[in-house]
Design a protein around this motif. Structure first.
Motif, PDB file in Angstrom:
ATOM      1  N   ASP A 449      -2.311  -1.718  -0.887  1.00  0.00           N
ATOM      2  CA  ASP A 449      -2.367  -2.203   0.491  1.00  0.00           C
ATOM      3  C   ASP A 449      -1.649  -3.541   0.607  1.00  0.00           C
ATOM      4  O   ASP A 449      -0.863  -3.775   1.539  1.00  0.00           O
ATOM      5  CB  ASP A 449      -3.832  -2.333   0.917  1.00  0.00           C
ATOM      6  N   ALA A 450      -1.907  -4.432  -0.352  1.00  0.00           N
ATOM      7  CA  ALA A 450      -1.258  -5.744  -0.342  1.00  0.00           C
ATOM      8  C   ALA A 450       0.252  -5.615  -0.499  1.00  0.00           C
ATOM      9  O   ALA A 450       1.024  -6.356   0.120  1.00  0.00           O
ATOM     10  CB  ALA A 450      -1.837  -6.610  -1.461  1.00  0.00           C
ATOM     11  N   MET A 451       0.697  -4.656  -1.307  1.00  0.00           N
ATOM     12  CA  MET A 451       2.125  -4.450  -1.508  1.00  0.00           C
ATOM     13  C   MET A 451       2.790  -3.968  -0.213  1.00  0.00           C
ATOM     14  O   MET A 451       3.856  -4.462   0.183  1.00  0.00           O
ATOM     15  CB  MET A 451       2.343  -3.431  -2.630  1.00  0.00           C
ATOM     16  N   LEU A 452       2.162  -3.000   0.448  1.00  0.00           N
ATOM     17  CA  LEU A 452       2.703  -2.500   1.710  1.00  0.00           C
ATOM     18  C   LEU A 452       2.703  -3.587   2.778  1.00  0.00           C
ATOM     19  O   LEU A 452       3.646  -3.697   3.573  1.00  0.00           O
ATOM     20  CB  LEU A 452       1.887  -1.300   2.188  1.00  0.00           C
ATOM     21  N   TYR A 453       1.649  -4.385   2.792  1.00  0.00           N
ATOM     22  CA  TYR A 453       1.552  -5.452   3.788  1.00  0.00           C
ATOM     23  C   TYR A 453       2.634  -6.513   3.561  1.00  0.00           C
ATOM     24  O   TYR A 453       3.205  -7.052   4.511  1.00  0.00           O
ATOM     25  CB  TYR A 453       0.166  -6.089   3.728  1.00  0.00           C
ATOM     26  N   GLY A 458       7.723  -8.991   5.374  1.00  0.00           N
ATOM     27  CA  GLY A 458       9.126  -9.298   5.142  1.00  0.00           C
ATOM     28  C   GLY A 458      10.039  -8.604   6.134  1.00  0.00           C
ATOM     29  O   GLY A 458      11.016  -9.181   6.619  1.00  0.00           O
ATOM     30  N   TRP A 459       9.710  -7.354   6.455  1.00  0.00           N
ATOM     31  CA  TRP A 459      10.516  -6.589   7.414  1.00  0.00           C
ATOM     32  C   TRP A 459      10.505  -7.251   8.783  1.00  0.00           C
ATOM     33  O   TRP A 459      11.532  -7.375   9.446  1.00  0.00           O
ATOM     34  CB  TRP A 459       9.964  -5.163   7.490  1.00  0.00           C
ATOM     35  N   GLY A 473      -2.400  -0.411   8.315  1.00  0.00           N
ATOM     36  CA  GLY A 473      -3.445  -0.355   7.299  1.00  0.00           C
ATOM     37  C   GLY A 473      -3.213   0.726   6.261  1.00  0.00           C
ATOM     38  O   GLY A 473      -2.431   1.659   6.443  1.00  0.00           O
ATOM     39  N   VAL A 474      -3.932   0.596   5.142  1.00  0.00           N
ATOM     40  CA  VAL A 474      -3.745   1.524   4.037  1.00  0.00           C
ATOM     41  C   VAL A 474      -4.292   2.908   4.382  1.00  0.00           C
ATOM     42  O   VAL A 474      -3.806   3.924   3.879  1.00  0.00           O
ATOM     43  CB  VAL A 474      -4.408   0.963   2.763  1.00  0.00           C
ATOM     44  N   ARG A 475      -5.307   2.979   5.239  1.00  0.00           N
ATOM     45  CA  ARG A 475      -5.832   4.283   5.658  1.00  0.00           C
ATOM     46  C   ARG A 475      -4.752   5.085   6.367  1.00  0.00           C
ATOM     47  O   ARG A 475      -4.542   6.264   6.091  1.00  0.00           O
ATOM     48  CB  ARG A 475      -7.027   4.083   6.586  1.00  0.00           C
ATOM     49  N   GLU A 569       7.831  -4.876  -1.278  1.00  0.00           N
ATOM     50  CA  GLU A 569       7.821  -6.344  -1.247  1.00  0.00           C
ATOM     51  C   GLU A 569       9.171  -6.911  -1.635  1.00  0.00           C
ATOM     52  O   GLU A 569       9.596  -7.956  -1.132  1.00  0.00           O
ATOM     53  CB  GLU A 569       6.724  -6.854  -2.182  1.00  0.00           C
ATOM     54  N   LYS A 570       9.891  -6.224  -2.535  1.00  0.00           N
ATOM     55  CA  LYS A 570      11.147  -6.751  -3.051  1.00  0.00           C
ATOM     56  C   LYS A 570      12.303  -6.598  -2.067  1.00  0.00           C
ATOM     57  O   LYS A 570      13.153  -7.476  -1.962  1.00  0.00           O
ATOM     58  CB  LYS A 570      11.493  -6.058  -4.372  1.00  0.00           C
ATOM     59  N   ASP A 571      12.353  -5.460  -1.355  1.00  0.00           N
ATOM     60  CA  ASP A 571      13.484  -5.237  -0.451  1.00  0.00           C
ATOM     61  C   ASP A 571      13.086  -5.249   1.027  1.00  0.00           C
ATOM     62  O   ASP A 571      13.843  -4.803   1.886  1.00  0.00           O
ATOM     63  CB  ASP A 571      14.190  -3.922  -0.784  1.00  0.00           C
ATOM     64  N   ARG A 572      11.884  -5.744   1.332  1.00  0.00           N
ATOM     65  CA  ARG A 572      11.414  -5.868   2.715  1.00  0.00           C
ATOM     66  C   ARG A 572      11.474  -4.544   3.453  1.00  0.00           C
ATOM     67  O   ARG A 572      11.912  -4.457   4.603  1.00  0.00           O
ATOM     68  CB  ARG A 572      12.236  -6.910   3.470  1.00  0.00           C
ATOM     69  N   SER A 573      11.025  -3.493   2.806  1.00  0.00           N
ATOM     70  CA  SER A 573      11.011  -2.168   3.423  1.00  0.00           C
ATOM     71  C   SER A 573       9.590  -1.808   3.838  1.00  0.00           C
ATOM     72  O   SER A 573       8.640  -2.544   3.571  1.00  0.00           O
ATOM     73  CB  SER A 573      11.571  -1.121   2.456  1.00  0.00           C
ATOM     74  N   LEU A 574       9.448  -0.669   4.484  1.00  0.00           N
ATOM     75  CA  LEU A 574       8.152  -0.263   5.011  1.00  0.00           C
ATOM     76  C   LEU A 574       7.626   0.996   4.331  1.00  0.00           C
ATOM     77  O   LEU A 574       6.845   1.740   4.923  1.00  0.00           O
ATOM     78  CB  LEU A 574       8.248  -0.032   6.526  1.00  0.00           C
TER      79      LEU A 574
END
Length: 619
Positions: A449-453, A458-459, A473-475, A569-574
């Motif tokens: 969840d933290a990684m996606l957030y 970044g995006w 959210g992760v859900r 997180e590295k390439d600011r993607s979703l």
């Protein structure tokens, strides 16, 4: 389609909502046209669509003056007599870009200068432009008419403006008094921009088209003129940097839409009630008067759902509307909240022929995570077009939070907007809330969840948006990923192509009743779309087998280990562990443009094995 009452081509009514709406370019076989604004359409030819919930949501975005949703005009018969009244039904268009190029001599000129002539044909698709008395590229051939095609380059900006490419400005490296004839030619075998040139016959200036793109384009192109070709007007000032786009490029027009399922309820919030009964509430001055008004409305059963809201909730909605402080945005709860209540009802109501459902048991091997399954034998979805963007898509799907400005569909304030309806069938899967909640508490899930957030932040930062808003959210990411895997699996067996299958994700946790479900349904435009193939696959034996197959296919991707190790997180993607090889679907099928997808949340992958909702893998 028609221009100056001359038919020039045909598109399907649904395409006027998703691909060729007002402001969009239609690249026909021999010419290119722009669809004019809805203020130029024949409103009387546009049949109204009745969908109260969606209309209320549209009004909150565009204003209370929107009276109806209407289907674009279309000819009901395929073979109609030319020049009959039926043959002239369509939407108005106009040639655009105005610059044309002779395919023989390379002459590049505006259509308005009269060097090109429009040749009408009794077959609309063969109407074309010609260069009269062209002598060819060497000038020594016998003069004859040559085909003229639209110039393939345009200017667009993030504010929704579209303009002809500034050919004279570009070839002369800025403003110039030279008015010489321009020629467009190729210098190599390929059609790369490095091999495309424009030249002035009078002063000899020439320029390579590669200088119009990328960083060089910022220095070689003029400022935006704020042009809206579908409205025949120019905006007062535009600070956006225009960029060159190719004719037919997908980034020249992105629709902004709202959609709702036609379910057997018409009210989703107190704002919906106020919008629907505004004639009764408009002159109410205090709560005492409102109490009497509500009593009278309930007595005559004016609208269902009045008892679901308190006097204070309705009064607050009236006050907001009277003061003009009502939110000009629509969130998921406005549209999906009422749908969730109906889909999770133990005995869902029936509204023939738009809504017909049947409850079935969950697959035996997935009885623990899946609480219930509802087969929708008939459903109807209504879509409304609110506006459009250019250059950058409204990628997160939020009407009030677009990465680019929403351009209007026509001049003035609209009193109606284009809409379409699709009929189909679907499978609704509700997951057990206790299982979802326990899974969300895992440390490994919190890490994903933290990684996606982080990727989400970044995006948004890269686009100048509030980084803390609109994270689903992760859900949502887990349900969204499972939906994609199932869509890919269902498309192999249900009889519909993958682009005709859509999804609706229910993952709102802001209310007391937390949502956790997915609806996968067909959306075959201009047809009933109820062949029964999808509903049949929702029966317990079939659905259990398909879920197992989807999980098995999702465990290993042909792009692994790169796919499974991808970090947003590295390439600011979703998206995290996801790609076209394993879990992406057609843009028309996904409600968020293939964003917020992560296979590691569904099934153990090569990189992460402890964050999967289906920890046991495919059974």
């Amino acid at each position: 389609m028609s221009g100056d009452r001359t038919p020039v081509g045909q598109v399907r009514p649904s395409q006027l909502l998703w691909t060729y709406g007002p402001g969009a370019l239609i690249d026909l076989p021999n010419l290119s046209v722009v669809t004019l604004g809805i203020d130029r359409w024949e409103k009387s030819r546009c049949q109204p669509i009745d969908e109260a919930r969606l209309l209320a949501a549209v009004r909150r975005v565009l204003g209370p003056q929107v009276e109806t949703l209407r289907i674009p005009p279309f000819t009901r018969e395929e073979n109609v007599e030319r020049f009959s009244a039926e043959s002239l039904i369509g939407v108005p268009v106009r040639p655009f870009p105005r610059w044309l190029r002779c395919v023989k001599c390379g002459l590049l000129s505006e259509y308005d200068l009269g060097l090109f002539e429009c040749k009408e044909h009794f077959k609309p698709e063969r109407t074309r432009f010609v260069h009269k008395d062209c002598t060819g590229s060497k000038g020594d051939q016998k003069a004859k008419d040559a085909d003229a095609v639209p110039a393939r380059f345009l200017l667009a900006c993030r504010e929704g403006h579209l303009d002809d490419f500034p050919w004279h400005y570009f070839v002369h490296s800025g403003p110039s008094s030279c008015t010489g004839t321009l020629r467009f030619f190729e210098s190599g075998a390929s059609l790369q921009t490095e091999n495309l040139w424009v030249k002035c016959d009078e002063c000899g200036a020439s320029r390579n088209m590669a200088h119009a793109f990328g960083k060089a384009g910022k220095d070689n192109l003029p400022s935006c003129r704020g042009r809206h070709p579908h409205m025949d007007e120019y905006a007062d000032g535009c600070d956006e940097q225009p960029r060159a786009v190719l004719l037919g490029a997908t980034n020249s027009w992105f629709p902004i839409t709202l959609s709702a399922l036609a379910i057997p309820v018409t009210i989703g919030s107190a704002r919906d009630i106020v919008d629907a009964l505004w004639d009764d509430f408009e002159d109410v001055e205090d709560k005492a008067e409102l109490k009497g008004t509500l009593k009278a409305l309930k007595k005559r059963e004016a609208i269902p759902g009045l008892d679901d809201f308190t006097l204070d909730e309705i009064w607050d909605a009236i006050t907001e509307k009277q003061n003009g402080t009502a939110e000009a945005s629509v969130d998921s709860a406005d549209i999906k909240g009422p749908e969730w209540k109906v889909l999770t009802n133990p005995n869902p109501p029936t509204d023939w022929p738009h809504f017909l459902s049947k409850s079935v048991s969950a697959p035996k091997q997935f009885e623990k995570p899946i609480k219930s399954v509802l087969l929708l034998e008939r459903l109807r979805e209504v879509n409304a077009l609110l506006g459009f963007t250019r250059v950058e898509a409204p990628e997160e799907g939020g009407v009030g939070d677009d990465t680019a400005a929403r351009a209007d569909l026509g001049k003035g304030v609209p009193d109606w907007i284009p809409a379409s309806e699709v009929h189909g069938e679907g499978i609704f899967i509700r997951f057990d809330e206790a299982e979802i909640a326990a899974w969300e508490k895992k440390d490994s899930v919190k890490a994903r969840d933290a990684m996606l957030y982080a990727g989400h932040r970044g995006w948004r930062i890269a686009r100048g948006l509030d980084p803390d808003e609109n994270y689903p959210g992760v859900r949502y990411a887990m349900l969204h990923t499972l939906s994609h895997l199932l869509i890919r699996e269902l498309a192999l067996e249900c009889g519909y192509n993958a682009a005709s299958i859509r999804e609706r994700i229910y993952a709102d946790t802001s209310e007391s009743d937390n949502q956790a479900g997915i609806l996968i349904y067909t959306a075959a435009a201009d047809s009933d779309g109820t062949l029964g193939g999808l509903v049949d696959l929702g029966n317990p034996d079939n659905l259990g087998r398909l879920i197992s197959q989807a999980l098995q296919r999702g465990q290993i991707c042909s792009s692994d280990p790169l796919c499974s190790e991808h970090s947003p997180e590295k390439d600011r993607s979703l998206h995290a562990a996801a790609c076209h090889a394993c879990s992406f679907v057609a843009e028309t099928s996904c409600e968020l443009g293939n964003r917020f997808i992560d296979r590691a949340l569904i099934i153990p992958t090569l990189d992460v094995t402890d964050a999967a909702f289906f920890a046991g893998g495919a059974t």
